[in-house]
Motif scaffolding. Sequence first.
Motif, mmCIF file in Angstrom:
data_model
loop_
_atom_site.group_PDB
_atom_site.id
_atom_site.type_symbol
_atom_site.label_atom_id
_atom_site.label_comp_id
_atom_site.label_asym_id
_atom_site.label_seq_id
_atom_site.Cartn_x
_atom_site.Cartn_y
_atom_site.Cartn_z
ATOM 1 N N THR A 207 0.818 -1.212 0.000
ATOM 2 C CA THR A 207 0.000 0.000 0.000
ATOM 3 C C THR A 207 0.853 1.264 0.000
ATOM 4 O O THR A 207 1.997 1.272 0.449
ATOM 5 C CB THR A 207 -0.941 0.045 1.219
ATOM 6 O OG1 THR A 207 -0.182 -0.066 2.423
ATOM 7 C CG2 THR A 207 -1.972 -1.071 1.144
ATOM 8 N N TYR A 208 0.246 2.315 -0.515
ATOM 9 C CA TYR A 208 0.825 3.660 -0.505
ATOM 10 C C TYR A 208 -0.271 4.614 -0.059
ATOM 11 O O TYR A 208 -1.353 4.642 -0.655
ATOM 12 C CB TYR A 208 1.325 4.053 -1.900
ATOM 13 C CG TYR A 208 1.714 5.505 -2.017
ATOM 14 C CD1 TYR A 208 2.962 5.956 -1.588
ATOM 15 C CD2 TYR A 208 0.827 6.441 -2.563
ATOM 16 C CE1 TYR A 208 3.304 7.292 -1.686
ATOM 17 C CE2 TYR A 208 1.174 7.778 -2.662
ATOM 18 C CZ TYR A 208 2.412 8.201 -2.221
ATOM 19 O OH TYR A 208 2.754 9.528 -2.313
ATOM 20 N N PHE A 209 -0.011 5.397 0.988
ATOM 21 C CA PHE A 209 -1.024 6.293 1.528
ATOM 22 C C PHE A 209 -0.923 7.667 0.880
ATOM 23 O O PHE A 209 0.113 8.332 0.953
ATOM 24 C CB PHE A 209 -0.881 6.419 3.044
ATOM 25 C CG PHE A 209 -1.886 7.357 3.665
ATOM 26 C CD1 PHE A 209 -3.245 7.107 3.561
ATOM 27 C CD2 PHE A 209 -1.474 8.488 4.352
ATOM 28 C CE1 PHE A 209 -4.178 7.967 4.119
ATOM 29 C CE2 PHE A 209 -2.389 9.354 4.913
ATOM 30 C CZ PHE A 209 -3.749 9.093 4.801
ATOM 31 N N ASN A 210 -1.988 8.076 0.223
ATOM 32 C CA ASN A 210 -2.074 9.402 -0.384
ATOM 33 C C ASN A 210 -2.609 10.363 0.679
ATOM 34 O O ASN A 210 -3.800 10.364 0.979
ATOM 35 C CB ASN A 210 -3.011 9.358 -1.601
ATOM 36 C CG ASN A 210 -3.198 10.718 -2.264
ATOM 37 O OD1 ASN A 210 -2.756 11.744 -1.748
ATOM 38 N ND2 ASN A 210 -3.862 10.731 -3.409
ATOM 39 N N ASN A 211 -1.723 11.180 1.214
ATOM 40 C CA ASN A 211 -2.145 12.129 2.245
ATOM 41 C C ASN A 211 -2.303 13.538 1.688
ATOM 42 O O ASN A 211 -2.371 14.509 2.449
ATOM 43 C CB ASN A 211 -1.170 12.124 3.423
ATOM 44 C CG ASN A 211 0.226 12.555 3.024
ATOM 45 O OD1 ASN A 211 0.490 12.820 1.855
ATOM 46 N ND2 ASN A 211 1.133 12.638 3.994
ATOM 47 N N THR A 212 -2.338 13.655 0.353
ATOM 48 C CA THR A 212 -2.500 14.963 -0.276
ATOM 49 C C THR A 212 -3.957 15.207 -0.645
ATOM 50 O O THR A 212 -4.609 16.082 -0.072
ATOM 51 C CB THR A 212 -1.615 15.087 -1.533
ATOM 52 O OG1 THR A 212 -0.251 14.857 -1.166
ATOM 53 C CG2 THR A 212 -1.734 16.472 -2.146
ATOM 54 N N TYR A 213 -4.479 14.431 -1.602
ATOM 55 C CA TYR A 213 -5.887 14.614 -1.996
ATOM 56 C C TYR A 213 -6.348 13.434 -2.829
ATOM 57 O O TYR A 213 -5.664 13.003 -3.758
ATOM 58 C CB TYR A 213 -6.077 15.898 -2.816
ATOM 59 C CG TYR A 213 -7.520 16.142 -3.201
ATOM 60 C CD1 TYR A 213 -8.416 16.691 -2.293
ATOM 61 C CD2 TYR A 213 -7.998 15.790 -4.465
ATOM 62 C CE1 TYR A 213 -9.753 16.900 -2.638
ATOM 63 C CE2 TYR A 213 -9.329 15.992 -4.813
ATOM 64 C CZ TYR A 213 -10.202 16.542 -3.891
ATOM 65 O OH TYR A 213 -11.512 16.739 -4.223
ATOM 66 N N HIS A 214 -7.543 12.946 -2.502
ATOM 67 C CA HIS A 214 -8.176 11.900 -3.306
ATOM 68 C C HIS A 214 -9.675 11.978 -3.085
ATOM 69 O O HIS A 214 -10.139 12.047 -1.952
ATOM 70 C CB HIS A 214 -7.684 10.508 -2.909
ATOM 71 C CG HIS A 214 -8.249 9.419 -3.771
ATOM 72 N ND1 HIS A 214 -7.619 8.961 -4.902
ATOM 73 C CD2 HIS A 214 -9.404 8.705 -3.679
ATOM 74 C CE1 HIS A 214 -8.343 8.017 -5.470
ATOM 75 N NE2 HIS A 214 -9.431 7.844 -4.746
ATOM 76 N N ARG A 215 -10.442 11.991 -4.186
ATOM 77 C CA ARG A 215 -11.895 11.966 -4.066
ATOM 78 C C ARG A 215 -12.495 11.190 -5.235
ATOM 79 O O ARG A 215 -12.087 11.357 -6.378
ATOM 80 C CB ARG A 215 -12.488 13.375 -4.020
ATOM 81 C CG ARG A 215 -14.008 13.359 -3.838
ATOM 82 C CD ARG A 215 -14.574 14.710 -3.516
ATOM 83 N NE ARG A 215 -14.248 15.173 -2.189
ATOM 84 C CZ ARG A 215 -14.830 14.742 -1.058
ATOM 85 N NH1 ARG A 215 -15.766 13.789 -1.113
ATOM 86 N NH2 ARG A 215 -14.491 15.241 0.107
ATOM 87 N N ASP A 216 -13.484 10.373 -4.914
ATOM 88 C CA ASP A 216 -14.291 9.695 -5.921
ATOM 89 C C ASP A 216 -15.325 10.697 -6.426
ATOM 90 O O ASP A 216 -16.192 11.141 -5.668
ATOM 91 C CB ASP A 216 -14.972 8.479 -5.299
ATOM 92 C CG ASP A 216 -15.969 7.800 -6.235
ATOM 93 O OD1 ASP A 216 -16.027 8.182 -7.418
ATOM 94 O OD2 ASP A 216 -16.685 6.903 -5.769
ATOM 95 N N ILE A 217 -15.219 11.069 -7.707
ATOM 96 C CA ILE A 217 -16.172 12.022 -8.276
ATOM 97 C C ILE A 217 -17.398 11.228 -8.728
ATOM 98 O O ILE A 217 -17.708 11.118 -9.916
ATOM 99 C CB ILE A 217 -15.546 12.795 -9.453
ATOM 100 C CG1 ILE A 217 -14.163 13.333 -9.085
ATOM 101 C CG2 ILE A 217 -16.462 13.938 -9.893
ATOM 102 C CD1 ILE A 217 -14.151 14.318 -7.943
ATOM 103 N N GLY A 218 -18.094 10.639 -7.755
ATOM 104 C CA GLY A 218 -19.140 9.678 -8.090
ATOM 105 C C GLY A 218 -20.554 10.158 -7.885
ATOM 106 O O GLY A 218 -21.498 9.564 -8.409
#
Length: 234
Positions: A207-218
């Motif tokens: 795993t790699y943790f994205n601590n910047t920004y991630h969002r499901d545009i769902g």
Amino acid sequence: MRALLLAAGIGSRLRPITNTIPKCLVPINGKPLLEYWLKNLSEAGIDEFLINTHHLHVQVEEFIESSKYRDKITLVYEKKLLNTGSTLLTNRAFFDNEPFMLVHADNLSFCDFGKFINAHKNRPNNCDITMMLFKSDNPSSCGIVELDNRGIVQEFYEKVKNPPSNLANGAVYICEASLFDFLECLDKKEIDFSNDVLPKYLGKINTYFNNTYHRDIGTIESYALSQIEVLKQN
């Protein structure tokens, strides 16, 4: 490294927007969602992209034709929408038996993608997949993971009512080419990545943790939030 950007979905939860615009092209602060992926991954060293299309595919084709990244892109039209694993297996030759990135392009991510790639290169032994993680503000709508002390996925909870945490699968992966042999052994016409693949790889997913920004545009709500949040990233 090559990448598959999954961009064929109908985007039913984003209607009525996706009645006339494919989900992968919805504008976020004036820029199509797919444009963010092409820019960010090109800057990280991804040199060839495979993009699958289906819903309103002509619009995607026109966008790619006018894109400065068009020479890096191969488009594949799916007359019948395939599941993720089936799209991969159908296009196995594109990846030239090398590690590759697999991206659900209806998400939006900002992070150091070079570090994500290095996390896979330096993964523990016996791990064939590296999964991007993020902390979700709506964990029951996500795939939630439990990790060991090395950051290896031990349990996976796909959209359960009361998940054990908010540490979620970002649906962005780097995979070894050995995955294709596994997909073939399933001997299925439709292969769902979350249900047919990930549970079989428990204990072998780095795993790699994205601590910047991630969002499901769902959803309409998450789409509206992204318009505000992306301003803070630029």
